[in-house]
Design an enzyme around this catalytic site. Sequence first.
Site, PDB file in Angstrom:
ATOM      1  N   LYS A   9     117.762   0.683  38.118  1.00 55.98           N
ATOM      2  CA  LYS A   9     118.568   0.165  39.235  1.00 55.98           C
ATOM      3  C   LYS A   9     119.444   1.268  39.784  1.00 55.98           C
ATOM      4  CE  LYS A   9     122.630   0.260  36.808  1.00 55.98           C
ATOM      5  NZ  LYS A   9     123.764   1.156  37.116  1.00 55.98           N
ATOM      6  N   PRO A  96     115.585   9.281  32.962  1.00 54.34           N
ATOM      7  CA  PRO A  96     116.612  10.069  32.267  1.00 54.34           C
ATOM      8  C   PRO A  96     117.662   9.183  31.585  1.00 54.34           C
ATOM      9  CG  PRO A  96     116.893  10.198  34.660  1.00 54.34           C
ATOM     10  CD  PRO A  96     115.625   9.440  34.425  1.00 54.34           C
ATOM     11  N   ALA A  99     122.249   8.229  32.866  1.00 58.97           N
ATOM     12  CA  ALA A  99     121.963   8.602  34.252  1.00 58.97           C
ATOM     13  C   ALA A  99     122.606   7.670  35.264  1.00 58.97           C
ATOM     14  CB  ALA A  99     120.449   8.612  34.465  1.00 58.97           C
ATOM     15  N   GLY A 100     123.156   6.536  34.808  1.00 54.61           N
ATOM     16  CA  GLY A 100     123.691   5.552  35.751  1.00 54.61           C
ATOM     17  C   GLY A 100     122.603   4.695  36.369  1.00 54.61           C
ATOM     18  N   LEU A 101     121.396   4.775  35.802  1.00 60.28           N
ATOM     19  CA  LEU A 101     120.252   4.018  36.334  1.00 60.28           C
ATOM     20  C   LEU A 101     119.967   2.756  35.529  1.00 60.28           C
ATOM     21  CD1 LEU A 101     117.834   7.009  37.071  1.00 60.28           C
ATOM     22  CD2 LEU A 101     119.192   5.697  38.725  1.00 60.28           C
ATOM     23  N   GLY A 102     120.709   2.539  34.456  1.00 65.86           N
ATOM     24  CA  GLY A 102     120.533   1.313  33.674  1.00 65.86           C
ATOM     25  C   GLY A 102     119.254   1.285  32.858  1.00 65.86           C
ATOM     26  N   GLY A 103     118.667   2.442  32.597  1.00 63.74           N
ATOM     27  CA  GLY A 103     117.377   2.456  31.888  1.00 63.74           C
ATOM     28  C   GLY A 103     117.447   1.771  30.524  1.00 63.74           C
ATOM     29  N   ASP A 138     125.120  -4.440  31.910  1.00 64.34           N
ATOM     30  CA  ASP A 138     124.083  -4.372  32.951  1.00 64.34           C
ATOM     31  C   ASP A 138     122.802  -5.106  32.552  1.00 64.34           C
ATOM     32  OD1 ASP A 138     125.710  -2.746  34.443  1.00 64.34           O
ATOM     33  OD2 ASP A 138     124.580  -0.901  34.081  1.00 64.34           O
TER      34      ASP A 138
HETATM   35  O1  C5P Z   1     128.687  -2.955  28.530  1.00 64.03           O
HETATM   36  P1  C5P Z   1     128.256  -1.537  28.328  1.00 64.03           P
HETATM   37  O2  C5P Z   1     127.770  -1.280  26.935  1.00 64.03           O
HETATM   38  O3  C5P Z   1     127.318  -1.054  29.366  1.00 64.03           O
HETATM   39  O4  C5P Z   1     129.572  -0.690  28.511  1.00 64.03           O
HETATM   40  C1  C5P Z   1     129.698   0.630  28.056  1.00 64.03           C
HETATM   41  C2  C5P Z   1     131.154   1.034  28.146  1.00 64.03           C
HETATM   42  O5  C5P Z   1     131.528   1.138  29.521  1.00 64.03           O
HETATM   43  C3  C5P Z   1     132.126   0.034  27.564  1.00 64.03           C
HETATM   44  O6  C5P Z   1     132.316   0.265  26.202  1.00 64.03           O
HETATM   45  C4  C5P Z   1     133.373   0.314  28.374  1.00 64.03           C
HETATM   46  O7  C5P Z   1     134.016   1.478  27.884  1.00 64.03           O
HETATM   47  C5  C5P Z   1     132.841   0.658  29.733  1.00 64.03           C
HETATM   48  N1  C5P Z   1     132.788  -0.507  30.640  1.00 64.03           N
HETATM   49  C6  C5P Z   1     133.969  -0.995  31.168  1.00 64.03           C
HETATM   50  N2  C5P Z   1     133.929  -2.062  32.033  1.00 64.03           N
HETATM   51  C7  C5P Z   1     132.761  -2.590  32.405  1.00 64.03           C
HETATM   52  C8  C5P Z   1     131.546  -2.099  31.889  1.00 64.03           C
HETATM   53  C9  C5P Z   1     131.592  -1.041  31.008  1.00 64.03           C
HETATM   54  O8  C5P Z   1     135.059  -0.512  30.849  1.00 64.03           O
HETATM   55  N3  C5P Z   1     132.756  -3.602  33.276  1.00 64.03           N
END
Ligand code: C5P
Length: 293
Positions: A9, A96, A99-103, A138
């Site tokens: 994404k 990758p 990457a910010g792509l949610g893979g 995500d």
């Molecule tokens: O939920 P996820 O594992 O993707 O989040 C990774 C890290 O990103 C969390 O531990 C938190 O530090 C940060 N995060 C956040 N607020 C969000 C999503 C992620 O602070 N809404």
Amino acid sequence: MIRRESPCKVNFLLNVLGRRTDGFHELETLFHPVPLTDLLTFELAPTGATGIHLTCNDPGLPVDSSNLVHRAATRFLALAGLGDRGLQIHLEKRLPLAAGLGGGSANAAHTLLGLNELFAHPLKPTQLDSLAAGLGSDVNFFLQDRPALATGRGERVVSLEPFPALHGSWMFLYHPGFGIPTPWAFAQLPHFPSALQGQPGRAARLAEHLRRGDLESAGTAFYNSLEAPALYKYPVLRLYQEFLRQHGAWATLMSGSGSTTFALFPDEGSARTAVPLFESEFGTAGWLRIVAL
Ligand code: C5P
């Protein structure tokens, strides 16, 4: 054996609304699916074998219980009452990492969907949703395949109709070879107060511009709060965007917590033309893809 393509994404918009008491951040985001994939395969282990045996083509990715695929499979089997079953799962990583792509989130969601198929649907959609929310912010988005507005941590997902105005657009994606850890990006936000305290409503406005096909208004409404820390630390990310805009992109942004930059081009020709120009400016060391939307 079940095979599932696990897509990725970008966030057309990611607006952080403030820090919550649980350490996460409240946000609103507009997700858009990208048809570039990893491949997952699921098989029952031979009779009598228990546990989850995960393999991966990328030696850089742990295959133990720290892997989101492993965690998703463990939680699926437990909730479905199938804890005595053995599984062999293979992940062919093509996208990758960091990457910010949610893979990784997509891998987790498609593990839930793939195992539900393998075992003839023991879990209901609401149960898959609650497992997904426990695996990452995500993951819920990837239980469906449409553009979506999401709120909360990102786990409260409302699917949208695909945007007809984007039909024929091509997406350019570039990962420069370094990743940005998501916790780091969020943790920097207190240094950028206006990025930490966004006003809600921007995600719905961008979705409305796209729905109406008003790409001129849409192009200026793409926004990502996490660019504040990321572009400060890695100014080259700003240069990618300026270059892509100068060479025909009508929108460009960093996706998620980075480091991937994406750009939207009006057609295949303009996206293809940008590739060698971008490579001659920034080199060929990164991961670059163009894909039809
Ligand atoms: O939920 P996820 O594992 O993707 O989040 C990774 C890290 O990103 C969390 O531990 C938190 O530090 C940060 N995060 C956040 N607020 C969000 C999503 C992620 O602070 N809404």
